[in-house]
Design an enzyme around this catalytic site. Structure first.
Site, PDB file in Angstrom:
ATOM      1  N   SER A  59      31.427 -62.187  66.248  1.00  0.00           N
ATOM      2  CA  SER A  59      31.543 -60.940  67.001  1.00  0.00           C
ATOM      3  C   SER A  59      31.193 -59.771  66.108  1.00  0.00           C
ATOM      4  O   SER A  59      31.435 -59.807  64.887  1.00  0.00           O
ATOM      5  CB  SER A  59      32.985 -60.775  67.512  1.00  0.00           C
ATOM      6  OG  SER A  59      33.193 -59.478  68.043  1.00  0.00           O
ATOM      7  N   TYR A  96      41.751 -60.008  66.031  1.00  0.00           N
ATOM      8  CA  TYR A  96      40.528 -60.603  66.564  1.00  0.00           C
ATOM      9  C   TYR A  96      39.395 -60.455  65.554  1.00  0.00           C
ATOM     10  O   TYR A  96      38.694 -61.419  65.240  1.00  0.00           O
ATOM     11  CB  TYR A  96      40.146 -59.946  67.890  1.00  0.00           C
ATOM     12  CG  TYR A  96      38.868 -60.490  68.484  1.00  0.00           C
ATOM     13  CD1 TYR A  96      38.839 -61.747  69.078  1.00  0.00           C
ATOM     14  CD2 TYR A  96      37.683 -59.751  68.449  1.00  0.00           C
ATOM     15  CE1 TYR A  96      37.655 -62.257  69.616  1.00  0.00           C
ATOM     16  CE2 TYR A  96      36.510 -60.247  68.984  1.00  0.00           C
ATOM     17  CZ  TYR A  96      36.501 -61.498  69.565  1.00  0.00           C
ATOM     18  OH  TYR A  96      35.338 -62.009  70.095  1.00  0.00           O
TER      19      TYR A  96
END
Length: 258
Positions: A151, A161
Site C-alpha cells: 500500500s 495499517y
C-alpha cells in the site's frame, strides 16, 4: 520469438488469490482468469469465495472458491492441496487478503494490543504462511510468481495499517532473495487511493484528510481497482520474469523514490 501479447498470456497457469471474496480480490481474480489462468479464490469468508468463483464460472472462466485462514499453516496447506487437486498445481499466488477498513482509527500509542497482534498476523504473517504453502508446488512446476498487496500507506507513516504494509514490503524483499534461486519471483503492488467500498470506509469522500492527501498527488488522484491490473498481469506473466524483489507503486505519483 513469442509476441508481446503471448508473453502476457497466463494460459495453462493456476492462480490463487487470497481475499478473493473482497472488492479488489474479485477484480484481480477475474483479470487473471480472462488472461487464461484457472483461478482459486480463497477467503476467510468461504461462502463469499464460492459465490465469487461461481460468478467467474458462469462466464466460462474456470474458478474454485475455498475457505482459508491465512494465518494458520494447516489451513493454508489445505488450500494448496485443494488448488493442486482441482487444477494440477499452483503457479501464481496473490497475497491480497488484509485487514484495513475494520482497524480502529486510533494513534499507535492507543491501539489495543490485541489489534496490533491481529493486524500483523493477517497482513504480514498471512503472506509468509501462504508463500510457504505454495512453494513446493511452484518448484515442482518450474517456478512461480508471488505478488503481495502492499500500500502507499506503507510509506506515509502513521497507523498500524501502514506499519504492517511496510513490513510486507520488507517480507517481499526477503522472500525474493530466498525464493528467486528456485525460479519464484516475489514482488508487491502498492496502490494509492482505490475507489471502492473499503477505501471509502477508511477514508470517506469529502473527508479533509482525503482532500489533503490528494492535493499531494501530482497525477491521477484516485482510481478503481481495475487500474491496478496492468501491473498485476505484468508481474504474473512471462513478460515480467526479470522483475524480482520490487514494490511497484500505482498511485498517480503519490509515493516517489529515487
Amino acid at each position: 520469438m513469442s509476441s508481446t501479447l503471448d508473453r502476457m498470456s497466463l494460459d495453462g497457469k493456476v492462480a490463487v488469490v487470497t481475499g478473493g471474496a473482497g472488492a479488489i480480490g474479485q477484480v484481480y481474480a477475474r483479470a487473471l482468469g480472462e488472461a487464461g489462468a484457472r483461478v482459486v479464490l480463497a477467503d476467510l469468508d468461504g461462502d463469499g469465495a464460492e459465490r465469487a468463483a461461481k460468478a467467474l464460472t458462469s462466464d466460462g472462466l474456470p474458478a474454485l472458491g475455498v475457505r482459508v485462514d491465512i494465518t494458520d499453516r494447516g489451513s493454508a496447506a489445505a488450500l494448496a492441496e485443494q488448488a493442486s487437486g482441482a487444477f494440477g498445481g499452483i503457479d501464481i499466488l496473490v497475497n491480497n487478503a488484509a485487514l484495513m477498513a475494520d482497524i480502529p482509527q486510533v494513534d499507535l500509542l492507543e491501539l489495543p494490543t490485541d489489534w496490533f497482534d491481529r493486524v500483523m498476523r493477517v497482513n504480514v504473517l498471512g503472506a509468509i504462511v501462504c508463500a510457504g504453502a505454495v512453494k513446493a508446488s511452484m518448484v515442482e512446476r518450474g517456478g512461480g510468481r508471488i505478488i503481495n498487496q502492499a500500500s502507499a500507506g506503507a510509506f506515509m507513516g502513521g497507523g498500524i495499517y501502514g506499519v504492517s504494509k511496510l513490513a510486507l514490503v520488507n517480507v517481499t524483499v526477503g522472500l525474493a532473495r530466498s525464493l528467486g534461486p528456485l525460479g519464484i519471483n516475489v514482488n508487491a503492488i502498492a496502490p494509492g487511493l482505490v475507489e471502492n467500498e473499503p477505501g471509502f470506509k477508511s477514508l470517506p469522500a469529502g473527508h479533509p484528510v482525503r482532500a489533503a492527501l490528494t492535493s499531494a498527488i501530482p497525477g491521477k488522484k484516485s482510481a478503481p481497482a481495475e487500474d491496478l491490473l496492468g501491473t498485476l498481469l505484468l508481474l504474473a506473466s512471462p513478460a515480467g520474469e526479470w522483475i524480482n524483489g520490487q514494490t511497484i507503486s500505482v498511485d498517480g505519483g503519490w509515493v516517489t523514490r529515487l
